[in-house]
Enzyme design. Sequence first.
Site, PDB file in Angstrom:
ATOM      1  N   LYS A  34      13.961  -1.157 -15.083  1.00 25.83           N
ATOM      2  CA  LYS A  34      12.649  -2.003 -15.769  1.00 25.83           C
ATOM      3  C   LYS A  34      13.557  -3.103 -16.812  1.00 25.83           C
ATOM      4  CE  LYS A  34       8.694  -0.810 -13.978  1.00 25.83           C
ATOM      5  NZ  LYS A  34       7.756  -2.338 -13.938  1.00 25.83           N
ATOM      6  N   LEU A  75       0.612  -1.073   0.162  1.00 24.99           N
ATOM      7  CA  LEU A  75       0.665   0.589  -0.498  1.00 24.99           C
ATOM      8  C   LEU A  75       0.689   1.018   0.180  1.00 24.99           C
ATOM      9  CD1 LEU A  75      -2.770  -1.382   2.679  1.00 24.99           C
ATOM     10  CD2 LEU A  75      -2.978  -1.414   0.287  1.00 24.99           C
ATOM     11  N   TYR A  99      14.273   4.800 -13.253  1.00 25.97           N
ATOM     12  CA  TYR A  99      12.638   3.768 -13.184  1.00 25.97           C
ATOM     13  C   TYR A  99      12.747   3.096 -14.355  1.00 25.97           C
ATOM     14  CZ  TYR A  99       8.156   2.928 -14.704  1.00 25.97           C
ATOM     15  OH  TYR A  99       7.048   2.355 -15.332  1.00 25.97           O
ATOM     16  N   SER A 118       7.932  -1.635 -19.671  1.00 23.46           N
ATOM     17  CA  SER A 118       7.535   0.027 -19.895  1.00 23.46           C
ATOM     18  C   SER A 118       7.822   0.057 -21.861  1.00 23.46           C
ATOM     19  CB  SER A 118       7.431   1.062 -19.146  1.00 23.46           C
ATOM     20  OG  SER A 118       7.420   1.822 -19.338  1.00 23.46           O
TER      21      SER A 118
HETATM   22  P1  NAD Z   1       0.723   2.107  -8.970  1.00 23.35           P
HETATM   23  O1  NAD Z   1       1.558   3.033  -8.124  1.00 23.35           O
HETATM   24  O2  NAD Z   1      -0.681   2.426  -8.816  1.00 23.35           O
HETATM   25  O3  NAD Z   1       0.635   0.170  -8.296  1.00 23.35           O
HETATM   26  C1  NAD Z   1       1.815  -0.303  -8.446  1.00 23.35           C
HETATM   27  C2  NAD Z   1       1.568  -1.132  -6.916  1.00 23.35           C
HETATM   28  O4  NAD Z   1       2.325  -1.643  -6.333  1.00 23.35           O
HETATM   29  C3  NAD Z   1       0.695   0.258  -5.863  1.00 23.35           C
HETATM   30  O5  NAD Z   1      -0.044  -0.404  -5.098  1.00 23.35           O
HETATM   31  C4  NAD Z   1       1.749  -0.142  -4.803  1.00 23.35           C
HETATM   32  O6  NAD Z   1       1.411  -0.078  -3.430  1.00 23.35           O
HETATM   33  C5  NAD Z   1       2.772  -1.091  -4.972  1.00 23.35           C
HETATM   34  N1  NAD Z   1       3.833  -1.020  -5.013  1.00 23.35           N
HETATM   35  C6  NAD Z   1       5.109  -1.331  -4.610  1.00 23.35           C
HETATM   36  N2  NAD Z   1       6.137  -1.524  -4.265  1.00 23.35           N
HETATM   37  C7  NAD Z   1       5.870  -2.385  -3.166  1.00 23.35           C
HETATM   38  C8  NAD Z   1       6.228  -3.280  -2.545  1.00 23.35           C
HETATM   39  N3  NAD Z   1       7.783  -3.430  -2.020  1.00 23.35           N
HETATM   40  N4  NAD Z   1       6.166  -3.955  -2.155  1.00 23.35           N
HETATM   41  C9  NAD Z   1       4.082  -4.474  -2.321  1.00 23.35           C
HETATM   42  N5  NAD Z   1       3.450  -3.719  -2.749  1.00 23.35           N
HETATM   43  C10 NAD Z   1       4.555  -2.947  -3.527  1.00 23.35           C
HETATM   44  O7  NAD Z   1       1.165   1.671 -10.626  1.00 23.35           O
HETATM   45  P2  NAD Z   1       0.300   0.969 -11.603  1.00 23.35           P
HETATM   46  O8  NAD Z   1       0.512   2.051 -12.919  1.00 23.35           O
HETATM   47  O9  NAD Z   1      -0.862   0.519 -11.433  1.00 23.35           O
HETATM   48  O10 NAD Z   1       1.650   0.075 -12.276  1.00 23.35           O
HETATM   49  C11 NAD Z   1       1.928  -0.967 -12.830  1.00 23.35           C
HETATM   50  C12 NAD Z   1       2.877  -1.455 -13.011  1.00 23.35           C
HETATM   51  O11 NAD Z   1       2.941  -1.172 -14.108  1.00 23.35           O
HETATM   52  C13 NAD Z   1       4.421  -0.856 -12.157  1.00 23.35           C
HETATM   53  O12 NAD Z   1       5.076  -1.668 -12.150  1.00 23.35           O
HETATM   54  C14 NAD Z   1       4.684   0.360 -13.432  1.00 23.35           C
HETATM   55  O13 NAD Z   1       5.879   0.548 -13.314  1.00 23.35           O
HETATM   56  C15 NAD Z   1       4.392  -0.393 -14.813  1.00 23.35           C
HETATM   57  N6  NAD Z   1       3.914   0.266 -15.783  1.00 23.35           N
HETATM   58  C16 NAD Z   1       3.183   1.704 -15.581  1.00 23.35           C
HETATM   59  C17 NAD Z   1       2.785   2.355 -16.243  1.00 23.35           C
HETATM   60  C18 NAD Z   1       1.696   3.422 -15.961  1.00 23.35           C
HETATM   61  O14 NAD Z   1       1.822   4.506 -16.367  1.00 23.35           O
HETATM   62  N7  NAD Z   1       0.937   3.651 -15.213  1.00 23.35           N
HETATM   63  C19 NAD Z   1       3.888   2.112 -17.466  1.00 23.35           C
HETATM   64  C20 NAD Z   1       4.182   1.161 -17.502  1.00 23.35           C
HETATM   65  C21 NAD Z   1       4.634   0.626 -16.401  1.00 23.35           C
HETATM   66  C1  UD1 Z   2       5.137   7.890 -18.908  1.00 24.77           C
HETATM   67  C2  UD1 Z   2       6.468   8.082 -17.923  1.00 24.77           C
HETATM   68  C3  UD1 Z   2       7.355   6.558 -18.886  1.00 24.77           C
HETATM   69  C4  UD1 Z   2       6.124   5.792 -19.020  1.00 24.77           C
HETATM   70  C5  UD1 Z   2       4.990   6.190 -20.047  1.00 24.77           C
HETATM   71  C6  UD1 Z   2       4.303   5.670 -20.476  1.00 24.77           C
HETATM   72  C7  UD1 Z   2       7.291   9.632 -17.274  1.00 24.77           C
HETATM   73  C8  UD1 Z   2       7.933  11.312 -17.220  1.00 24.77           C
HETATM   74  N1  UD1 Z   2       7.784   9.594 -18.130  1.00 24.77           N
HETATM   75  O1  UD1 Z   2       5.967   9.177 -19.722  1.00 24.77           O
HETATM   76  O2  UD1 Z   2       8.434   5.977 -17.784  1.00 24.77           O
HETATM   77  O3  UD1 Z   2       6.970   5.061 -20.414  1.00 24.77           O
HETATM   78  O4  UD1 Z   2       4.314   7.095 -19.412  1.00 24.77           O
HETATM   79  O5  UD1 Z   2       3.566   4.729 -19.315  1.00 24.77           O
HETATM   80  O6  UD1 Z   2       5.948   9.613 -16.264  1.00 24.77           O
HETATM   81  N2  UD1 Z   2       2.327  16.116 -20.983  1.00 24.77           N
HETATM   82  C9  UD1 Z   2       2.078  17.865 -20.879  1.00 24.77           C
HETATM   83  N3  UD1 Z   2       1.660  18.225 -19.261  1.00 24.77           N
HETATM   84  C10 UD1 Z   2       1.529  17.920 -19.023  1.00 24.77           C
HETATM   85  C11 UD1 Z   2       1.786  16.223 -18.587  1.00 24.77           C
HETATM   86  C12 UD1 Z   2       2.539  15.691 -19.867  1.00 24.77           C
HETATM   87  O7  UD1 Z   2       2.197  18.203 -21.900  1.00 24.77           O
HETATM   88  O8  UD1 Z   2       1.248  18.247 -17.465  1.00 24.77           O
HETATM   89  C13 UD1 Z   2       2.731  16.138 -22.011  1.00 24.77           C
HETATM   90  C14 UD1 Z   2       4.517  14.756 -22.073  1.00 24.77           C
HETATM   91  O9  UD1 Z   2       5.134  15.746 -22.728  1.00 24.77           O
HETATM   92  C15 UD1 Z   2       4.317  13.982 -23.428  1.00 24.77           C
HETATM   93  C16 UD1 Z   2       2.661  13.709 -22.401  1.00 24.77           C
HETATM   94  O10 UD1 Z   2       1.926  15.123 -22.317  1.00 24.77           O
HETATM   95  O11 UD1 Z   2       4.058  14.204 -24.388  1.00 24.77           O
HETATM   96  C17 UD1 Z   2       1.836  12.441 -21.762  1.00 24.77           C
HETATM   97  O12 UD1 Z   2       2.840  12.518 -21.001  1.00 24.77           O
HETATM   98  P1  UD1 Z   2       2.372  11.594 -19.909  1.00 24.77           P
HETATM   99  O13 UD1 Z   2       0.831  11.180 -19.357  1.00 24.77           O
HETATM  100  O14 UD1 Z   2       2.926  12.426 -18.556  1.00 24.77           O
HETATM  101  O15 UD1 Z   2       3.934  10.326 -20.536  1.00 24.77           O
HETATM  102  P2  UD1 Z   2       4.873   9.278 -20.871  1.00 24.77           P
HETATM  103  O16 UD1 Z   2       5.745  10.868 -21.096  1.00 24.77           O
HETATM  104  O17 UD1 Z   2       4.512   9.504 -22.348  1.00 24.77           O
END
Ligand code: NAD
Ligand code: UD1
Length: 348
Positions: free
Chosen positions: A151, A32, A147, A123
């Site tokens: 990955k 959490l 980060y 990612s």
């Molecule tokens: P999130 O932060 O909402 O979910 C991650 C969950 O993992 C959280 O509930 C957190 O409490 C839990 N957590 C973190 N470290 C932990 C630990 N050591 N032990 C137990 N629980 C732990 O993030 P999300 O957006 O749901 O992302 C999920 C996964 O997808 C992550 O690995 C993230 O890197 C990856 N990912 C997310 C995105 C995105 O844009 N959201 C994009 C690409 C990859």
């Molecule tokens: C994010 C993550 C990246 C991940 C990807 C896919 C960050 C910095 N990077 O990047 O590691 O792999 O999502 O999940 O979080 N933007 C604005 N104004 C804002 C926010 C964003 O103009 O306030 C623009 C950014 O420049 C970009 C687009 O919106 O062009 C999307 O941005 P964002 O949602 O942060 O995602 P990523 O940059 O793709």
Amino acid sequence: MVLVTGGVGYIGSHTVVELLNENYEVVIVDNLCNSSMLVLDRIRKITNKEFKFYNLDVTDKNSLKIVFEENDIDSIIHFAALKAVGESVEKPLEYYKNNIVGALVVFDLMKEYNVNNFVFSSSATVYGKPESCPIREDFSLSTTNPYGATKLMIEDIMRDLSRANKNLNLAILRYFNPIGAHISGIIGEEPKGIPNNLMPYITKVAIGQLKELNVFGDDYDTPDGTGVRDYIHVVDLAKGHLAALKKLKEKPGLVTYNLGTGQGYSVLDLVKSFENVSHINIPYKITDRRPGDIGMCYADPTKAYKELGWKAEFGIERMCEDSWRWQSNNPKGYEENSELLDMITSEI
Ligand code: NAD
Ligand code: UD1
């Protein structure tokens, strides 16, 4: 039984809903650190199904061992990780420790308990600055921040594990930009503090908690000059995990898939779509580029379609609609009182 680490988080909770809907037995582990306990009840309300939950840290091997001891786990979906790019630059050690050690502990326990199926949340960030778009899985890999490095390192570890042990079935899923929320509007994304990502920032402007959107640059080599991304509905993304689990049953060894729609939208496209569905004006101003950003990033999702039979179904308007429903029903995220929750869920 499927172990879902990080199953209380944004993508994890939506995936647990899809798993329960398909009658999988689920055990969630989450400490959490970036999610709320309230999610658990909301998953139950949506699915009317039960699951197990352990509040623990995946880097703590002795605690996680108990979960393997007490449950008959055959597959793992590993979401648990820290995910804020900017924070990872400021606190690299926390990111390497949490993300890398967490994965290593899970791999260790898989070996001890003979669990051979593992799905990993990677990612699009592992493509660094891609040479062109759409991005295929065989493009070169690189990272520019801690980060992203976690990955890529975990992917590399998985490639080594797969070479060393032919019994392992491992799926690397490279997500593009998940947005949207479950149609019930009771689970969704809740970033802490001011959002870094575009969609949560837009919804906070729409609800009046932030004044205006900063558009990070309009001089990219894209149709309108603003950044282009492959936004994917979180429910489509969640379903991709079920498709991957099914694939692993065919014992394919290591597989890698892009999970995206294949469609790129600019910042201004997303703003326009959001305005259309919400009927709310989103004031914005153009500012400097955000350091580290790339102009264009969208997937070639053909491989996932051919090999998993999976493709994203929801379009950009539906993504905006569902993000907005979640935000407007939960202006304070999961801090909302349960009375309101009852009101909303009685209509599902
Ligand atoms: P999130 O932060 O909402 O979910 C991650 C969950 O993992 C959280 O509930 C957190 O409490 C839990 N957590 C973190 N470290 C932990 C630990 N050591 N032990 C137990 N629980 C732990 O993030 P999300 O957006 O749901 O992302 C999920 C996964 O997808 C992550 O690995 C993230 O890197 C990856 N990912 C997310 C995105 C995105 O844009 N959201 C994009 C690409 C990859
Ligand atoms: C994010 C993550 C990246 C991940 C990807 C896919 C960050 C910095 N990077 O990047 O590691 O792999 O999502 O999940 O979080 N933007 C604005 N104004 C804002 C926010 C964003 O103009 O306030 C623009 C950014 O420049 C970009 C687009 O919106 O062009 C999307 O941005 P964002 O949602 O942060 O995602 P990523 O940059 O793709």
